[in-house]
Design a protein around this motif. Structure first.
Motif, PDB file in Angstrom:
ATOM      1  N   GLU A  40     -51.992 -72.760  35.314  1.00 13.11           N
ATOM      2  CA  GLU A  40     -53.257 -72.139  34.672  1.00 13.11           C
ATOM      3  C   GLU A  40     -52.956 -71.228  33.416  1.00 13.11           C
ATOM      4  O   GLU A  40     -52.207 -70.478  33.477  1.00 13.11           O
ATOM      5  CB  GLU A  40     -53.906 -71.675  35.737  1.00 13.11           C
ATOM      6  CG  GLU A  40     -55.461 -71.268  35.124  1.00 13.11           C
ATOM      7  CD  GLU A  40     -56.425 -70.576  36.347  1.00 13.11           C
ATOM      8  OE1 GLU A  40     -57.452 -70.737  36.225  1.00 13.11           O
ATOM      9  OE2 GLU A  40     -55.675 -69.950  37.182  1.00 13.11           O
ATOM     10  N   ASP A  42     -54.462 -68.773  30.386  1.00  7.70           N
ATOM     11  CA  ASP A  42     -55.711 -67.595  30.148  1.00  7.70           C
ATOM     12  C   ASP A  42     -56.184 -68.170  28.766  1.00  7.70           C
ATOM     13  O   ASP A  42     -55.658 -67.905  27.878  1.00  7.70           O
ATOM     14  CB  ASP A  42     -55.121 -66.362  30.318  1.00  7.70           C
ATOM     15  CG  ASP A  42     -56.229 -65.206  30.261  1.00  7.70           C
ATOM     16  OD1 ASP A  42     -57.474 -65.716  30.004  1.00  7.70           O
ATOM     17  OD2 ASP A  42     -55.651 -63.983  30.358  1.00  7.70           O
ATOM     18  N   THR A  44     -58.540 -66.108  27.308  1.00 12.82           N
ATOM     19  CA  THR A  44     -59.079 -64.740  26.875  1.00 12.82           C
ATOM     20  C   THR A  44     -58.380 -64.365  25.521  1.00 12.82           C
ATOM     21  O   THR A  44     -57.330 -64.412  25.364  1.00 12.82           O
ATOM     22  CB  THR A  44     -58.770 -63.615  27.731  1.00 12.82           C
ATOM     23  OG1 THR A  44     -59.326 -63.873  29.228  1.00 12.82           O
ATOM     24  CG2 THR A  44     -59.327 -62.175  27.437  1.00 12.82           C
ATOM     25  N   THR A 113     -62.899 -69.464  30.608  1.00 12.10           N
ATOM     26  CA  THR A 113     -61.934 -68.274  30.516  1.00 12.10           C
ATOM     27  C   THR A 113     -60.261 -68.984  31.099  1.00 12.10           C
ATOM     28  O   THR A 113     -59.489 -68.247  30.619  1.00 12.10           O
ATOM     29  CB  THR A 113     -62.342 -67.379  31.582  1.00 12.10           C
ATOM     30  OG1 THR A 113     -62.473 -67.953  32.983  1.00 12.10           O
ATOM     31  CG2 THR A 113     -63.930 -66.869  31.310  1.00 12.10           C
ATOM     32  N   SER A 114     -60.415 -70.276  31.431  1.00  9.61           N
ATOM     33  CA  SER A 114     -59.077 -70.539  31.719  1.00  9.61           C
ATOM     34  C   SER A 114     -58.883 -72.362  31.954  1.00  9.61           C
ATOM     35  O   SER A 114     -59.876 -72.912  31.680  1.00  9.61           O
ATOM     36  CB  SER A 114     -58.374 -69.678  32.992  1.00  9.61           C
ATOM     37  OG  SER A 114     -59.284 -70.430  34.359  1.00  9.61           O
TER      38      SER A 114
END
Length: 176
Positions: A40, A42, A44, A113-114
């Protein structure tokens, strides 16, 4: 069998090969379903609307075998298909049209967000192969920046050695 058509692959590559798999034993119909799921990533701090996945690919189609690239924005619970490779999209049975290509897929992940990316080689029997290498997931931050990459070279010790079809079946060393 034209596997050497994949000149973009370097060092260790990931290969799903129904022909080699069925040569290792007696399997009945569409028994090869293999998946590679990248960790996964990120999102962000990146512009998720610029997310992309790029990789080198060698796909030689036959019958019902299918290659897919999918993305999930819920940690891998559900996936959305980004690319489907099969006899229709790769030039017909045994075509080498997509045996050596660089693929880049744009993914609008705005508001996410991911992301989890998954490669699938499915519905294969005594068919051809799909090989991938040099995966890179990127997004702008404020310029295009790699978030994840995998060239499979660090995995060489974990993978089975290359298989020579001329070696008797009993010495292949396959695991199921």
């Amino acid at each position: 069998q034209s596997r050497d058509s994949f000149t973009r692959g370097t060092g260790t590559v990931a290969i799903a090969d129904g022909d080699e798999y069925t040569d290792a034993g007696s399997f009945v119909g569409n028994d090869v379903n293999a998946f590679f799921t990248a960790p996964e990533v990120d999102l962000t701090g990146v512009d998720a609307s610029t997310l992309q996945i790029a990789f080198d690919s060698s796909f030689r189609p036959y019958a019902d075998m299918t290659g897919t690239v999918e993305v999930s924005f819920d940690g891998g619970t559900t996936f959305e298909t980004l690319l489907t490779l099969n006899t229709d999209t790769a030039g017909g049975n045994s075509a080498l049209t997509r045996a050596d290509e660089a693929v880049t897929l744009e993914v609008d992940a705005s508001g996410e967000t991911s992301a989890v990316f998954r490669f699938g080689y499915t519905n294969a029997d005594n068919d051809w192969w799909w090989a991938i290498d040099n995966i890179e997931i990127s997004a702008e931050r404020p310029v295009l920046t790699p978030i994840y990459s995998e060239d499979f070279d660090s995995l060489a010790d974990l993978l089975q050695p290359a298989v020579d079809e001329n070696i008797p079946e009993t010495t292949l060393g396959w695991t199921h």
